[in-house]
Motif scaffolding. Structure first.
Motif, PDB file in Angstrom:
ATOM      1  N   PHE A 147       0.826  -1.211   0.000  1.00  0.00           N
ATOM      2  CA  PHE A 147       0.000   0.000   0.000  1.00  0.00           C
ATOM      3  C   PHE A 147       0.859   1.259   0.000  1.00  0.00           C
ATOM      4  CE2 PHE A 147       0.485   0.114   4.618  1.00  0.00           C
ATOM      5  CZ  PHE A 147       0.369   1.464   4.936  1.00  0.00           C
ATOM      6  N   ILE A 148       2.068   1.193   0.548  1.00  0.00           N
ATOM      7  CA  ILE A 148       2.924   2.386   0.557  1.00  0.00           C
ATOM      8  C   ILE A 148       3.425   2.744  -0.843  1.00  0.00           C
ATOM      9  CG2 ILE A 148       3.595   2.161   2.983  1.00  0.00           C
ATOM     10  CD1 ILE A 148       6.299   1.001   1.981  1.00  0.00           C
ATOM     11  N   ASP A 149       3.305   1.807  -1.790  1.00  0.00           N
ATOM     12  CA  ASP A 149       3.692   2.100  -3.174  1.00  0.00           C
ATOM     13  C   ASP A 149       2.741   3.113  -3.811  1.00  0.00           C
ATOM     14  OD1 ASP A 149       5.871   0.373  -3.018  1.00  0.00           O
ATOM     15  OD2 ASP A 149       4.702  -1.345  -3.713  1.00  0.00           O
ATOM     16  N   PRO A 153       7.044   9.560  -2.677  1.00  0.00           N
ATOM     17  CA  PRO A 153       8.341   8.988  -2.310  1.00  0.00           C
ATOM     18  C   PRO A 153       8.808   9.359  -0.899  1.00  0.00           C
ATOM     19  CG  PRO A 153       8.567  10.534  -4.151  1.00  0.00           C
ATOM     20  CD  PRO A 153       7.114  10.360  -3.884  1.00  0.00           C
ATOM     21  N   LEU A 154       8.546  10.575  -0.445  1.00  0.00           N
ATOM     22  CA  LEU A 154       8.990  10.990   0.883  1.00  0.00           C
ATOM     23  C   LEU A 154       8.287  10.197   1.984  1.00  0.00           C
ATOM     24  CD1 LEU A 154      10.956  13.066   0.037  1.00  0.00           C
ATOM     25  CD2 LEU A 154       9.615  14.826   1.164  1.00  0.00           C
ATOM     26  N   ARG A 161      11.962   3.617   6.553  1.00  0.00           N
ATOM     27  CA  ARG A 161      12.987   3.806   7.587  1.00  0.00           C
ATOM     28  C   ARG A 161      12.470   3.372   8.957  1.00  0.00           C
ATOM     29  NH1 ARG A 161      14.952   8.321   4.567  1.00  0.00           N
ATOM     30  NH2 ARG A 161      13.732   9.843   5.744  1.00  0.00           N
ATOM     31  N   LYS A 162      11.205   3.673   9.252  1.00  0.00           N
ATOM     32  CA  LYS A 162      10.613   3.248  10.531  1.00  0.00           C
ATOM     33  C   LYS A 162      10.591   1.726  10.626  1.00  0.00           C
ATOM     34  CE  LYS A 162       7.624   7.206  11.452  1.00  0.00           C
ATOM     35  NZ  LYS A 162       6.238   7.696  11.500  1.00  0.00           N
TER      36      LYS A 162
END
Length: 176
Positions: A147-149, A153-154, A161-162
């Protein structure tokens, strides 16, 4: 039934295209049982096979949220979308492979899916609401998409990173 460990992003297996299931056999039935147990234990409303390290086109879901309602577990093997609505729906999605991170994702409000059931028969059903969102989210997993796709990008990089930090912390805890 075995509760299986859930892979945490970033993991290369979460970005791979899954293989179709040739036949519904005892291994696939065991996988489905384990995936449902793992999903309910997490707790979540959906879980795809690659999230437990199995690169096959299988996902499970149960979007019943009402406390007194009976569970409605579904196992979808080799699922495919046969129709999507033009209407869109934005839902705050999360993922068991990206714990405690949520973001709004816009997808078709309704979808019709066809899949092979544990009974070896083809099934087709139209989903809306959370069921439609979940079905599309889990199908994405089978195609190596998270889902993050869908995010910029930021935001995607911040969440990644988390998750890297979470994996390091879990590894340290496991060694202690």
């Amino acid at each position: 039934m075995t509760i299986r460990p859930i892979l945490i992003h970033p993991d290369p297996r979460l970005k791979k295209l899954c293989e179709p299931v040739a036949t519904v056999d005892a291994d696939i039935r065991r996988l489905a049982d384990d995936m449902l147990a793992t999903m309910y234990d997490a707790p979540g409303v959906g879980l795809a096979a690659p999230q437990v390290g199995v690169m096959r086109r299988v996902f499970v879901m149960d979007c019943v949220k009402e406390k007194d309602a009976a569970p409605a577990p579904m196992v979808l093997i080799n699922p495919e979308i046969t129709w999507t609505s033009e209407d869109l729906n934005t839902y705050e999605e999360g993922c068991l492979s990206i714990p405690e991170q949520y973001a709004e994702v816009t997808r078709p409000a309704e979808v019709r899916m066809r899949w092979l059931g544990l009974d070896g028969q083809m099934h087709e059903e139209q989903f809306d609401g959370l069921w439609a969102t979940c079905a599309q989210h889990e199908l994405d997993h089978l195609n190596g998409k998270l889902f993050i796709d869908y995010l910029g990008p930021l935001k995607r990089q911040m969440i990644t990173r988390k998750m890297e930090k979470l994996k390091r912390e879990r590894a340290r805890t496991a060694q202690a």
